[in-house]
Structure formats: structure tokens, C-alpha cells
Scaffold this motif. Structure first.
Motif, PDB file in Angstrom:
ATOM      1  N   ALA A  32       0.845  -1.202   0.000  1.00 35.08           N
ATOM      2  CA  ALA A  32       0.000   0.000   0.000  1.00 35.08           C
ATOM      3  C   ALA A  32       0.877   1.247   0.000  1.00 35.08           C
ATOM      4  O   ALA A  32       0.606   2.224  -0.712  1.00 35.08           O
ATOM      5  CB  ALA A  32      -0.931  -0.007   1.215  1.00 35.08           C
ATOM      6  N   LEU A  33       1.951   1.208   0.776  1.00 33.17           N
ATOM      7  CA  LEU A  33       2.867   2.347   0.817  1.00 33.17           C
ATOM      8  C   LEU A  33       3.502   2.562  -0.564  1.00 33.17           C
ATOM      9  O   LEU A  33       3.594   3.691  -1.051  1.00 33.17           O
ATOM     10  CB  LEU A  33       3.962   2.074   1.857  1.00 33.17           C
ATOM     11  CG  LEU A  33       4.969   3.195   2.091  1.00 33.17           C
ATOM     12  CD1 LEU A  33       4.327   4.341   2.868  1.00 33.17           C
ATOM     13  CD2 LEU A  33       6.204   2.703   2.846  1.00 33.17           C
ATOM     14  N   ALA A  34       3.918   1.473  -1.184  1.00 32.32           N
ATOM     15  CA  ALA A  34       4.586   1.577  -2.494  1.00 32.32           C
ATOM     16  C   ALA A  34       3.639   2.136  -3.550  1.00 32.32           C
ATOM     17  O   ALA A  34       4.036   2.894  -4.426  1.00 32.32           O
ATOM     18  CB  ALA A  34       5.113   0.214  -2.915  1.00 32.32           C
ATOM     19  N   HIS A  79       8.522   7.148  -0.968  1.00 32.16           N
ATOM     20  CA  HIS A  79       8.891   6.873   0.429  1.00 32.16           C
ATOM     21  C   HIS A  79      10.077   5.908   0.428  1.00 32.16           C
ATOM     22  O   HIS A  79      10.048   4.885  -0.267  1.00 32.16           O
ATOM     23  CB  HIS A  79       7.695   6.245   1.150  1.00 32.16           C
ATOM     24  CG  HIS A  79       7.845   6.203   2.635  1.00 32.16           C
ATOM     25  ND1 HIS A  79       8.796   5.428   3.270  1.00 32.16           N
ATOM     26  CD2 HIS A  79       7.174   6.838   3.632  1.00 32.16           C
ATOM     27  CE1 HIS A  79       8.701   5.583   4.581  1.00 32.16           C
ATOM     28  NE2 HIS A  79       7.721   6.439   4.830  1.00 32.16           N
ATOM     29  N   PRO A  80      11.141   6.202   1.195  1.00 34.07           N
ATOM     30  CA  PRO A  80      12.337   5.337   1.133  1.00 34.07           C
ATOM     31  C   PRO A  80      12.045   3.862   1.443  1.00 34.07           C
ATOM     32  O   PRO A  80      12.657   2.978   0.830  1.00 34.07           O
ATOM     33  CB  PRO A  80      13.266   5.939   2.189  1.00 34.07           C
ATOM     34  CG  PRO A  80      12.804   7.337   2.380  1.00 34.07           C
ATOM     35  CD  PRO A  80      11.339   7.368   2.081  1.00 34.07           C
ATOM     36  N   LEU A  81      11.093   3.602   2.353  1.00 33.47           N
ATOM     37  CA  LEU A  81      10.792   2.196   2.659  1.00 33.47           C
ATOM     38  C   LEU A  81      10.156   1.485   1.469  1.00 33.47           C
ATOM     39  O   LEU A  81      10.276   0.267   1.321  1.00 33.47           O
ATOM     40  CB  LEU A  81       9.837   2.103   3.852  1.00 33.47           C
ATOM     41  CG  LEU A  81      10.432   1.872   5.238  1.00 33.47           C
ATOM     42  CD1 LEU A  81       9.306   1.757   6.246  1.00 33.47           C
ATOM     43  CD2 LEU A  81      11.323   0.645   5.290  1.00 33.47           C
ATOM     44  N   ALA A  82       9.494   2.256   0.622  1.00 29.85           N
ATOM     45  CA  ALA A  82       8.854   1.661  -0.552  1.00 29.85           C
ATOM     46  C   ALA A  82       9.884   1.250  -1.597  1.00 29.85           C
ATOM     47  O   ALA A  82       9.573   0.559  -2.559  1.00 29.85           O
ATOM     48  CB  ALA A  82       7.857   2.650  -1.162  1.00 29.85           C
ATOM     49  N   ARG A  83      11.122   1.677  -1.425  1.00 31.21           N
ATOM     50  CA  ARG A  83      12.183   1.347  -2.384  1.00 31.21           C
ATOM     51  C   ARG A  83      12.919   0.064  -2.007  1.00 31.21           C
ATOM     52  O   ARG A  83      13.829  -0.352  -2.716  1.00 31.21           O
ATOM     53  CB  ARG A  83      13.210   2.473  -2.428  1.00 31.21           C
ATOM     54  CG  ARG A  83      12.694   3.792  -2.993  1.00 31.21           C
ATOM     55  CD  ARG A  83      13.711   4.878  -2.660  1.00 31.21           C
ATOM     56  NE  ARG A  83      13.379   6.148  -3.270  1.00 31.21           N
ATOM     57  CZ  ARG A  83      13.937   6.616  -4.387  1.00 31.21           C
ATOM     58  NH1 ARG A  83      14.846   5.911  -5.033  1.00 31.21           N
ATOM     59  NH2 ARG A  83      13.584   7.784  -4.858  1.00 31.21           N
ATOM     60  N   ILE A 141      17.148   0.806   9.339  1.00 28.49           N
ATOM     61  CA  ILE A 141      17.746  -0.520   9.107  1.00 28.49           C
ATOM     62  C   ILE A 141      17.595  -0.931   7.638  1.00 28.49           C
ATOM     63  O   ILE A 141      18.543  -1.405   7.008  1.00 28.49           O
ATOM     64  CB  ILE A 141      17.093  -1.548  10.067  1.00 28.49           C
ATOM     65  CG1 ILE A 141      17.454  -1.211  11.519  1.00 28.49           C
ATOM     66  CG2 ILE A 141      17.506  -2.976   9.714  1.00 28.49           C
ATOM     67  CD1 ILE A 141      16.625  -1.941  12.565  1.00 28.49           C
ATOM     68  N   ALA A 142      16.405  -0.738   7.098  1.00 28.03           N
ATOM     69  CA  ALA A 142      16.153  -1.172   5.712  1.00 28.03           C
ATOM     70  C   ALA A 142      16.961  -0.349   4.707  1.00 28.03           C
ATOM     71  O   ALA A 142      17.541  -0.895   3.759  1.00 28.03           O
ATOM     72  CB  ALA A 142      14.655  -1.074   5.395  1.00 28.03           C
ATOM     73  N   THR A 143      17.005   0.972   4.906  1.00 28.14           N
ATOM     74  CA  THR A 143      17.730   1.793   3.934  1.00 28.14           C
ATOM     75  C   THR A 143      19.237   1.561   4.054  1.00 28.14           C
ATOM     76  O   THR A 143      19.948   1.562   3.052  1.00 28.14           O
ATOM     77  CB  THR A 143      17.399   3.299   4.081  1.00 28.14           C
ATOM     78  OG1 THR A 143      17.739   3.737   5.399  1.00 28.14           O
ATOM     79  CG2 THR A 143      15.926   3.558   3.824  1.00 28.14           C
ATOM     80  N   ALA A 144      19.718   1.328   5.273  1.00 30.27           N
ATOM     81  CA  ALA A 144      21.155   1.041   5.451  1.00 30.27           C
ATOM     82  C   ALA A 144      21.510  -0.260   4.740  1.00 30.27           C
ATOM     83  O   ALA A 144      22.536  -0.354   4.065  1.00 30.27           O
ATOM     84  CB  ALA A 144      21.494   0.956   6.938  1.00 30.27           C
ATOM     85  N   TRP A 145      20.655  -1.245   4.873  1.00 25.14           N
ATOM     86  CA  TRP A 145      20.901  -2.546   4.222  1.00 25.14           C
ATOM     87  C   TRP A 145      20.983  -2.375   2.697  1.00 25.14           C
ATOM     88  O   TRP A 145      21.902  -2.853   2.034  1.00 25.14           O
ATOM     89  CB  TRP A 145      19.770  -3.513   4.586  1.00 25.14           C
ATOM     90  CG  TRP A 145      19.890  -4.879   3.993  1.00 25.14           C
ATOM     91  CD1 TRP A 145      19.363  -5.303   2.810  1.00 25.14           C
ATOM     92  CD2 TRP A 145      20.574  -5.996   4.546  1.00 25.14           C
ATOM     93  NE1 TRP A 145      19.673  -6.617   2.602  1.00 25.14           N
ATOM     94  CE2 TRP A 145      20.416  -7.072   3.651  1.00 25.14           C
ATOM     95  CE3 TRP A 145      21.295  -6.203   5.724  1.00 25.14           C
ATOM     96  CZ2 TRP A 145      20.957  -8.341   3.891  1.00 25.14           C
ATOM     97  CZ3 TRP A 145      21.840  -7.459   5.959  1.00 25.14           C
ATOM     98  CH2 TRP A 145      21.673  -8.507   5.047  1.00 25.14           C
ATOM     99  N   ASP A 161      12.751  -4.016  -1.051  1.00 25.64           N
ATOM    100  CA  ASP A 161      11.814  -5.138  -1.148  1.00 25.64           C
ATOM    101  C   ASP A 161      11.741  -5.894   0.187  1.00 25.64           C
ATOM    102  O   ASP A 161      12.653  -5.827   1.016  1.00 25.64           O
ATOM    103  CB  ASP A 161      12.197  -6.078  -2.300  1.00 25.64           C
ATOM    104  CG  ASP A 161      13.594  -6.629  -2.132  1.00 25.64           C
ATOM    105  OD1 ASP A 161      13.823  -7.369  -1.173  1.00 25.64           O
ATOM    106  OD2 ASP A 161      14.475  -6.281  -2.950  1.00 25.64           O
ATOM    107  N   ALA A 162      10.615  -6.611   0.354  1.00 27.11           N
ATOM    108  CA  ALA A 162      10.358  -7.271   1.635  1.00 27.11           C
ATOM    109  C   ALA A 162      11.459  -8.274   2.018  1.00 27.11           C
ATOM    110  O   ALA A 162      11.889  -8.288   3.180  1.00 27.11           O
ATOM    111  CB  ALA A 162       8.978  -7.932   1.608  1.00 27.11           C
ATOM    112  N   PRO A 163      11.953  -9.123   1.090  1.00 21.67           N
ATOM    113  CA  PRO A 163      13.017 -10.052   1.513  1.00 21.67           C
ATOM    114  C   PRO A 163      14.250  -9.325   2.046  1.00 21.67           C
ATOM    115  O   PRO A 163      14.878  -9.771   3.012  1.00 21.67           O
ATOM    116  CB  PRO A 163      13.344 -10.831   0.225  1.00 21.67           C
ATOM    117  CG  PRO A 163      12.105 -10.727  -0.604  1.00 21.67           C
ATOM    118  CD  PRO A 163      11.519  -9.390  -0.294  1.00 21.67           C
ATOM    119  N   SER A 164      14.592  -8.190   1.445  1.00 17.79           N
ATOM    120  CA  SER A 164      15.749  -7.432   1.951  1.00 17.79           C
ATOM    121  C   SER A 164      15.468  -6.907   3.353  1.00 17.79           C
ATOM    122  O   SER A 164      16.355  -6.888   4.210  1.00 17.79           O
ATOM    123  CB  SER A 164      16.071  -6.252   1.031  1.00 17.79           C
ATOM    124  OG  SER A 164      16.441  -6.713  -0.234  1.00 17.79           O
TER     125      SER A 164
END
Ligand SMILES: Cc1cc2nc3c(=O)[nH]c(=O)nc-3n(C[C@H](O)[C@H](O)[C@H](O)COP(=O)(O)OP(=O)(O)OC[C@H]3O[C@@H](n4cnc5c(N)ncnc54)[C@H](O)[C@@H]3O)c2cc1C
Length: 434
Positions: free
Chosen positions: A73-75, A81-85, A414-418, A87-90
Motif C-alpha cells: 500500500a505504501l509503495a 517513500h524510502p521504505l517503498a524502495r 535498518i532497511a535503507t542502510a541494508w 523489497d520485503a526479503p531485503s
């Protein structure tokens, strides 16, 4: 800066808040040599709870049971939005790696699944979050079951009131009771501080005396909650001793910032990055940053290191946060990025920074200000091109997100750093191969 020491590394991380810590950790785990500059940022004020994505859309204040279900929904609705960039497995891999490092540093988290959890706050509200320290998880379970539960607080500890929590929640949780006790050894002390109590509970005698005071109060309670003071560096051991002594699940509730869980988190992250060989400059700041051609090195001049220091890095990750972290500064006219003066996405005029109502559900536009990036996490210059081929940005300095209202602070970091460290590795490996 003549005479300054010179250090060389693969990647320099600017910032040691949640995003900088995650970036340094992931860089070291990927085999990159890393120098990290900056102090603990917002971590000290954090509750120890790792938010991922609790609310979307912000204006509707819609709460999500599963952050992974909220991501599509966010994507769809906020593709920038940076979290939308990511993917869930990452994101799963990033969180798994992050909490494994915390666990190894002595700060255990409850199993991370697909769902958010709901936990009690120190004022009796309920917070939606994702990663819950093991010392707090029984509280999430008790809240869900609304089972008979005793909350204990200590006379003189101003930052936590069990009676306030019961007053706020009692009508929805009839079996919730509270009792106030004296903290053993501090009976004559008028005002208590959470960090002092946490340290005191690391001694077996104080623990035993506290447990002895609480045991007769248990009644029908199937769980007991305390303010988050069950140990500072050895919270796992103190928590286990309380559960064994009381014979029921025990949980902590975060106190007001700065809280013991924030201190624990900062301590564990410092230990985790140091154990992986990250060279930390936690008293220093980056005074100047310059680049030598597009495929060359970056040079960082540091303040706060005796005699000065100059760092040469093949890549730079900027994790300098927003206004609180000082990655962004604002004057009367506009918002600026503080190290390089890079363009900042922001409202067209100052009048548009804020809504008229402070509590406007849609939030304030200035809280979405930040750096715009390309698909490889590189901040853009005024021409809309990457400012430098090996400059990356992560965490709350990124534009198009309001982490406080979305309840996504740690997840964003955490997600964007990864994702950005993945790009750093690709970029550096690519240049090594060519
Ligand atoms: C009160 C409070 C409560 C919070 N509670 C939670 C919570 O319950 N759950 C949750 O998930 N998140 C929580 N957070 C959010 C989280 O801890 C992070 O603050 C947020 O995710 C932003 O992290 P960041 O690393 O992007 O920025 P920051 O934490 O702001 O860090 C910025 C870093 O950049 C450094 N820096 C800036 N300029 C320079 C420079 N020139 N040279 C060197 N270093 C520089 C600073 O020293 C700092 O280390 C909370 C934050 C606050 C403030």
C-alpha cells in the motif's frame, strides 16, 4: 589541516544514530573496512522498541497488523517513500542481521515474525511496534490476552507511574492492578533515577530483596510489569532472575526518555560495531567532505579528534539525520543539508512548513523534508544527478517520509542502510573488477 593523522577505509559512515549504526554494522559484515563518525544520535531517546511500519496513510492514522502487508500500500500510494524502495526479503534479512548482532552483544529481541506487536507505554497508551526486547515481550502477550496482571512501580521514580497506566487502561483491562513499593536500599532517597536502579538490580542481593517484596503482592496475577529498570548491561540475566523468583512472566515497560532501554540499545550497538572492527570516532564530527573525481576517493576532515584527523574513503554513507541529528538545519528561509549544502526537498515557502493545527492528522510538510536520491541511494545535486558516484544517504535524512507519524523510525534506518550498503558493495566490487 596540515599535520592531521590520515586514515584509509573502504567506507566512511557519517552518523552513529540508528541508521549510521546499521550502515556500519552491515558494511563490516560485508567485509568492508569502515570508519564511523558521530555520536549516538536519537538512539539514547529511543525506547528499545524497533518500529518498522505501523501507520499508513498518516492522515487516516490507519494501523497495520502486518508491516509487510502495509508495504505494498505504501509503495502504491507513496512510491518515493524510502521504505517503498526496499523489497520485503531485503527488509527481513536486514532486521534478522540487526537483531542477531544485538543478541550477540547481549541484548535479545523476541522472535521477529510478519506482524507488528502492541505494547504498553509509560503513560498507559498502546504503541504499535515491530521488534520487542525479550524483557518486554510478556507485556505484549498480557495486553493481548487482558489476563490478570500486576504493575509495580517504585516510590520516588518520577518517570513511571503504574497507577497512571491502570487509570488509563483499567476500564478495558479489568484484571490490571498496581502496587507501589520501596526500592531496597533506597528507602531514604527522595528521588530515584532509572539508570541507578537498573545498575543496582545487577547485584543479586538487591534483586532478591525486590523479588521478596513483590511476591506477596502477586495474588491472581499471571504476569508482572515493571518500569524498564531490570539491569543495564545484563538485562537478560536480571529479567530471568525475576521470572524465576516470581514464578510468572515478567515484563518491562519503557520509561520516559532518556530511558534504560535506549542506553542498552546504544551500548549493544557500540559493542556490535566495535566487535566487527569498525573504527569509531564517537566524539568527532565531519567538518568538511570533498571528492577527488568521480571514481576517486573522498576526503573527510574531522573535528573533535586530538590533533585532527583526515579520512580517505572509497565510499561515503551519509546518515546524519534530520534537525535533531543536525543533518539538516533550517534558517528563516529554507532547510539546508549541513555538510555539503546539497539540495533539500522541502515546501516551497516557510509558510507551508507547518499546518495551522499542531496535531493535524496529516502531519507537517517540513517533516518530509530531506535528500532526494536515485535508485542507488545516491543524493541528487541541483541538476538532478547523483552528487557523487559513491556518496550514499540512509535513514531519516531521506525525503518523502515522516518516520515519527508512520512509526517507522528503526525500520527506515535498518532497511535503507541494508539496501545502500548493498549498493556500496556493488559499486566497490565493480570498480575493483574494472
Ligand atoms: C525521542 C525519540 C524516541 C524514539 N523512539 C523510537 C522508538 O520507540 N522506536 C523506533 O523505532 N525509533 C525510535 N526513535 C527513532 C530512532 O531512534 C532514530 O532517531 C531515527 O530512526 C533517526 O535515526 P537516524 O540515524 O537517521 O538519525 P539520528 O538518530 O538523528 O542520527 C544522526 C547522526 O548523525 C550524526 N551527525 C550529524 N552531523 C554530523 C557531522 N557533521 N559529522 C558527524 N556526525 C554527524 C549525529 O551525531 C548522529 O550520530 C526515536 C527517536 C527519538 C528522538
Amino acid at each position: 589541516m596540515t599535520g592531521a593523522r590520515r586514515k584509509i577505509c573502504d567506507v566512511a559512515v557519517i552518523g552513529a544514530g540508528m541508521a549510521g549504526m546499521a550502515a556500519a554494522l552491515f558494511a563490516a559484515e560485508r567485509g568492508l573496512s569502515c570508519i564511523q563518525v558521530g555520536n549516538g544520535g536519537g538512539i539514547l531517546y529511543a525506547s528499545g522498541l524497533l518500529d518498522f511500519l505501523g501507520v499508513h496513510p498518516i492522515a487516516e492514522r490507519r494501523l497495520w497488523r502486518s508491516p509487510y502487508q502495509a508495504l505494498p500500500a505504501l509503495a502504491r500510494e507513496e512510491p518515493l517513500h524510502p521504505l517503498a524502495r526496499v523489497d520485503a526479503p531485503s527488509i527481513r534479512a536486514a532486521f534478522a542481521s540487526f537483531v542477531a548482532a544485538l543478541d550477540a552483544a547481549g541484548l535479545a529481541y523476541a522472535h521477529l515474525g510478519e506482524e507488528n506487536r502492541r505494547v504498553l507505554t509509560s503513560i498507559g497508551t498502546v504503541k504499535t511496534t515491530y521488534g520487542v526486547p525479550r524483557t518486554m515481550i510478556a507485556g505484549a502477550e498480557a495486553l493481548l490476552a487482558r489476563s490478570p496482571c500486576l504493575l509495580v512501580d517504585f516510590r520516588g521514580l518520577r518517570e513511571f507511574s503504574a497507577s497512571q497506566i491502570v487509570a488509563t487502561l483499567g476500564d478495558r483491562w479489568p484484571g490490571l492492578r498496581h502496587r507501589r513499593i520501596e526500592f531496597p536500599g533506597y528507602e531514604a532517597v527522595p528521588e530515584l533515577y532509572a539508570a541507578h536502579l537498573a545498575r543496582a538490580l545487577e547485584t543479586a542481593d538487591t534483586r532478591a530483596r525486590t523479588i521478596a517484596l513483590v511476591k506477596p503482592l502477586l495474588g491472581d496475577a499471571r504476569a508482572v510489569g515493571f518500569p524498564a529498570v531490570l539491569g543495564l548491561k545484563r538485562s537478560g540475566e536480571v529479567h530471568a532472575a525475576f521470572e524465576a523468583g516470581l514464578g510468572v512472566p515478567v515484563f518491562e515497560i519503557p520509561t520516559m526518555p532518556t530511558s534504560v532501554p535506549g542506553l542498552r540499545l546504544l551500548g549493544a550497538l557500540e559493542a556490535a560495531v566495535s566487535a566487527r572492527g569498525v573504527r569509531r570516532r564517537h566524539q568527532a564530527t565531519v567538518r568538511a567532505l570533498a571528492f577527488d573525481g568521480d571514481g576517486g576517493t573522498a576526503t573527510l576532515d574531522l573535528n573533535g579528534v586530538p590533533g585532527g584527523e583526515r579520512v580517505s574513503a572509497r565510499a561515503v554513507v551519509m546518515a546524519t539525520g534530520r534537525f535533531m541529528g543536525r543533518g539538516l538545519t533550517a534558517d528563516r528561509g529554507q532547510v539546508r543539508e549541513s555538510i555539503l549544502g546539497m539540495p533539500v526537498h522541502q515546501p516551497a515557502s516557510r509558510e507551508a512548513w507547518h499546518q495551522h493545527e499542531f496535531f493535524d492528522p496529516s502531519g507537517h510538510a517540513v517533516n518530509r523534508a530531506g535528500l532526494e536520491i536515485d535508485d542507488a541511494w545516491r543524493p541528487l545535486n541541483a541538476a538532478g544527478k547523483p552528487a557523487w558516484a559513491r556518496l550514499f544517504a540512509v535513514g531519516s535524512i531521506l525525503a518523502y517520509q515522516d518516520w515519527m507519524r508512520s512509526k517507522c523510525g528503526s525500520g527506515l534506518a535498518i532497511a535503507t542502510a541494508w539496501a545502500a550498503i548493498g549498493q556500496v558493495v556493488r559499486e566497490l566490487n565493480g570498480s575493483a573488477a574494472s
